[in-house]
Design a protein around this motif. Structure first.
Motif, PDB file in Angstrom:
ATOM      1  N   LEU A  46       2.538  23.994   4.286  1.00  0.00           N
ATOM      2  CA  LEU A  46       3.213  22.702   4.267  1.00  0.00           C
ATOM      3  C   LEU A  46       4.487  22.741   5.104  1.00  0.00           C
ATOM      4  O   LEU A  46       5.348  23.603   4.895  1.00  0.00           O
ATOM      5  CB  LEU A  46       3.558  22.311   2.825  1.00  0.00           C
ATOM      6  N   CYS A  47       4.596  21.810   6.045  1.00  0.00           N
ATOM      7  CA  CYS A  47       5.810  21.669   6.856  1.00  0.00           C
ATOM      8  C   CYS A  47       6.624  20.457   6.415  1.00  0.00           C
ATOM      9  O   CYS A  47       7.849  20.518   6.372  1.00  0.00           O
ATOM     10  CB  CYS A  47       5.456  21.532   8.334  1.00  0.00           C
ATOM     11  N   ALA A  48       5.943  19.349   6.107  1.00  0.00           N
ATOM     12  CA  ALA A  48       6.638  18.145   5.677  1.00  0.00           C
ATOM     13  C   ALA A  48       5.663  17.246   4.930  1.00  0.00           C
ATOM     14  O   ALA A  48       4.451  17.308   5.144  1.00  0.00           O
ATOM     15  CB  ALA A  48       7.222  17.405   6.873  1.00  0.00           C
ATOM     16  N   ARG A  49       6.226  16.401   4.066  1.00  0.00           N
ATOM     17  CA  ARG A  49       5.429  15.415   3.329  1.00  0.00           C
ATOM     18  C   ARG A  49       6.185  14.100   3.347  1.00  0.00           C
ATOM     19  O   ARG A  49       7.369  14.050   3.019  1.00  0.00           O
ATOM     20  CB  ARG A  49       5.225  15.862   1.887  1.00  0.00           C
ATOM     21  N   GLY A  50       5.493  13.062   3.736  1.00  0.00           N
ATOM     22  CA  GLY A  50       6.090  11.733   3.745  1.00  0.00           C
ATOM     23  C   GLY A  50       5.319  10.794   2.851  1.00  0.00           C
ATOM     24  O   GLY A  50       4.096  10.898   2.723  1.00  0.00           O
ATOM     25  N   ILE A  51       6.038   9.886   2.227  1.00  0.00           N
ATOM     26  CA  ILE A  51       5.442   8.805   1.440  1.00  0.00           C
ATOM     27  C   ILE A  51       5.932   7.505   2.068  1.00  0.00           C
ATOM     28  O   ILE A  51       7.123   7.364   2.363  1.00  0.00           O
ATOM     29  CB  ILE A  51       5.886   8.856  -0.043  1.00  0.00           C
ATOM     30  N   ILE A  52       5.013   6.575   2.280  1.00  0.00           N
ATOM     31  CA  ILE A  52       5.419   5.273   2.809  1.00  0.00           C
ATOM     32  C   ILE A  52       4.843   4.156   1.949  1.00  0.00           C
ATOM     33  O   ILE A  52       3.799   4.320   1.328  1.00  0.00           O
ATOM     34  CB  ILE A  52       5.016   5.072   4.292  1.00  0.00           C
TER      35      ILE A  52
ATOM     36  N   ASP B 296       3.218   9.474 -10.760  1.00  0.00           N
ATOM     37  CA  ASP B 296       4.485   9.066 -11.379  1.00  0.00           C
ATOM     38  C   ASP B 296       5.657   9.116 -10.413  1.00  0.00           C
ATOM     39  O   ASP B 296       6.511   8.233 -10.432  1.00  0.00           O
ATOM     40  CB  ASP B 296       4.784   9.943 -12.608  1.00  0.00           C
ATOM     41  N   ASP B 297       5.712  10.162  -9.556  1.00  0.00           N
ATOM     42  CA  ASP B 297       6.847  10.260  -8.625  1.00  0.00           C
ATOM     43  C   ASP B 297       6.834   9.118  -7.613  1.00  0.00           C
ATOM     44  O   ASP B 297       7.884   8.583  -7.255  1.00  0.00           O
ATOM     45  CB  ASP B 297       6.888  11.622  -7.930  1.00  0.00           C
ATOM     46  N   VAL B 298       5.665   8.708  -7.170  1.00  0.00           N
ATOM     47  CA  VAL B 298       5.564   7.613  -6.194  1.00  0.00           C
ATOM     48  C   VAL B 298       5.897   6.276  -6.861  1.00  0.00           C
ATOM     49  O   VAL B 298       6.613   5.452  -6.288  1.00  0.00           O
ATOM     50  CB  VAL B 298       4.164   7.577  -5.535  1.00  0.00           C
ATOM     51  N   ALA B 299       5.420   6.067  -8.079  1.00  0.00           N
ATOM     52  CA  ALA B 299       5.727   4.832  -8.800  1.00  0.00           C
ATOM     53  C   ALA B 299       7.234   4.710  -9.053  1.00  0.00           C
ATOM     54  O   ALA B 299       7.820   3.633  -8.867  1.00  0.00           O
ATOM     55  CB  ALA B 299       4.948   4.781 -10.113  1.00  0.00           C
ATOM     56  N   ALA B 300       7.871   5.815  -9.431  1.00  0.00           N
ATOM     57  CA  ALA B 300       9.328   5.804  -9.660  1.00  0.00           C
ATOM     58  C   ALA B 300      10.076   5.537  -8.361  1.00  0.00           C
ATOM     59  O   ALA B 300      11.045   4.768  -8.329  1.00  0.00           O
ATOM     60  CB  ALA B 300       9.773   7.131 -10.275  1.00  0.00           C
ATOM     61  N   TRP B 301       9.630   6.156  -7.279  1.00  0.00           N
ATOM     62  CA  TRP B 301      10.249   5.931  -5.961  1.00  0.00           C
ATOM     63  C   TRP B 301      10.116   4.461  -5.554  1.00  0.00           C
ATOM     64  O   TRP B 301      11.074   3.857  -5.082  1.00  0.00           O
ATOM     65  CB  TRP B 301       9.584   6.852  -4.930  1.00  0.00           C
ATOM     66  N   ALA B 302       8.931   3.873  -5.751  1.00  0.00           N
ATOM     67  CA  ALA B 302       8.702   2.470  -5.376  1.00  0.00           C
ATOM     68  C   ALA B 302       9.620   1.534  -6.161  1.00  0.00           C
ATOM     69  O   ALA B 302      10.154   0.567  -5.608  1.00  0.00           O
ATOM     70  CB  ALA B 302       7.233   2.102  -5.593  1.00  0.00           C
TER      71      ALA B 302
ATOM     72  N   PHE C  29       0.882  -1.162   0.000  1.00  0.00           N
ATOM     73  CA  PHE C  29       0.000   0.000   0.000  1.00  0.00           C
ATOM     74  C   PHE C  29       0.923   1.216   0.000  1.00  0.00           C
ATOM     75  O   PHE C  29       1.973   1.209   0.644  1.00  0.00           O
ATOM     76  CB  PHE C  29      -0.852   0.053   1.278  1.00  0.00           C
ATOM     77  N   TYR C  30       0.517   2.270  -0.689  1.00  0.00           N
ATOM     78  CA  TYR C  30       1.298   3.505  -0.721  1.00  0.00           C
ATOM     79  C   TYR C  30       0.457   4.605  -0.104  1.00  0.00           C
ATOM     80  O   TYR C  30      -0.702   4.782  -0.465  1.00  0.00           O
ATOM     81  CB  TYR C  30       1.698   3.851  -2.164  1.00  0.00           C
ATOM     82  N   MET C  31       1.049   5.311   0.849  1.00  0.00           N
ATOM     83  CA  MET C  31       0.328   6.343   1.583  1.00  0.00           C
ATOM     84  C   MET C  31       1.126   7.637   1.572  1.00  0.00           C
ATOM     85  O   MET C  31       2.351   7.621   1.615  1.00  0.00           O
ATOM     86  CB  MET C  31       0.087   5.893   3.027  1.00  0.00           C
TER      87      MET C  31
END
Length: 186
Positions: A119-125, A164-170, A107-109
C-alpha cells in the motif's frame, strides 16, 4: 493532465459483464510531471491520477455513453487521502478503484495505490453527477436506474452498507444526506 484529457476524449470501451460494484485496476508509471521538488509523487498528482482511474472505471461500466446522452458529468464533492509510501520516478504502480456505496446525494469510492503489492496511498471520494447545462444534481438512484436500464435489467441494485469510517467521514464533511428537520409552528 494530458492523461486525463486523453482519457476523457478517447474513453475506454465497455467491459462486458463489468458492474458498478466490480473493482477495476490499472497499471501506471510515475512520470516526471507527477513529481514534486522532493522527487516523489506530489500529493496533487495523486488526485489527478485518481481522476484518470475513475474516468476509466466509469467508461468500462458503460457510463460514458450514458453520461453523454443525458448531459451528465461527475464531480468530486469531497476527498481524503492517506499516504503510506512514496512513489518515485518511473516506478510502476496500480490503482484499484471501486464504488463502496451511495446514498441520495453521493457515490462513495475507494482508490488504492499499490506498488509491488504494498500500500502506497488510499483515497476516498464522494462524487456527484450534475447536469452539464443546468447544474442540477442527479441523484445516485437515478444514475443507478439508468445504468441498470442500459444493461436491460428490470431491478436496480441497492447500495452496500458504507463502512463506518466512510459514513463518519461523509457526515463530518457534510456530503452525507442531511437529517430532515421538522418545522415547528409557533
Amino acid at each position: 493532465m494530458l492523461q486525463l484529457a486523453w482519457t476523457a476524449v478517447f474513453p475506454r470501451k465497455k467491459v462486458r459483464g463489468r458492474t458498478l460494484l466490480d473493482p477495476s485496476t490499472y497499471s501506471m508509471r510515475v512520470m516526471p510531471q507527477d513529481l514534486d521538488i522532493l522527487m516523489h509523487v506530489n500529493n496533487g498528482s495523486y488526485l489527478q491520477l485518481m481522476d484518470v482511474a475513475r474516468f476509466r472505471h466509469i467508461a468500462e461500466m458503460g457510463g460514458t455513453p450514458l453520461s453523454r446522452e443525458n448531459s451528465w458529468g461527475a464531480v468530486v464533492a469531497a476527498s481524503t487521502m492517506k499516504y503510506r509510501r512514496s512513489l518515485q520516478l518511473f516506478e510502476r504502480f496500480e490503482i484499484t478503484t471501486r464504488v463502496i456505496g451511495w446514498d441520495e446525494r453521493c457515490f462513495y469510492m475507494e482508490q488504492v495505490f499499490l506498488r509491488r503489492g504494498k500500500l502506497c496511498a488510499r483515497g476516498i471520494i464522494a462524487a456527484r453527477f450534475l447536469h452539464r447545462k443546468t447544474g442540477e444534481r442527479i441523484a445516485p438512484p437515478a444514475v443507478i436506474a439508468a445504468l441498470a436500464a442500459s444493461e436491460g435489467l428490470t431491478t436496480t441494485p441497492e447500495s452496500p452498507r458504507l463502512p463506518d469510517d466512510v459514513a463518519a467521514w461523509a457526515r463530518a464533511w457534510d456530503v452525507a444526506p442531511r437529517p430532515v428537520t421538522e418545522s415547528v409552528e409557533p
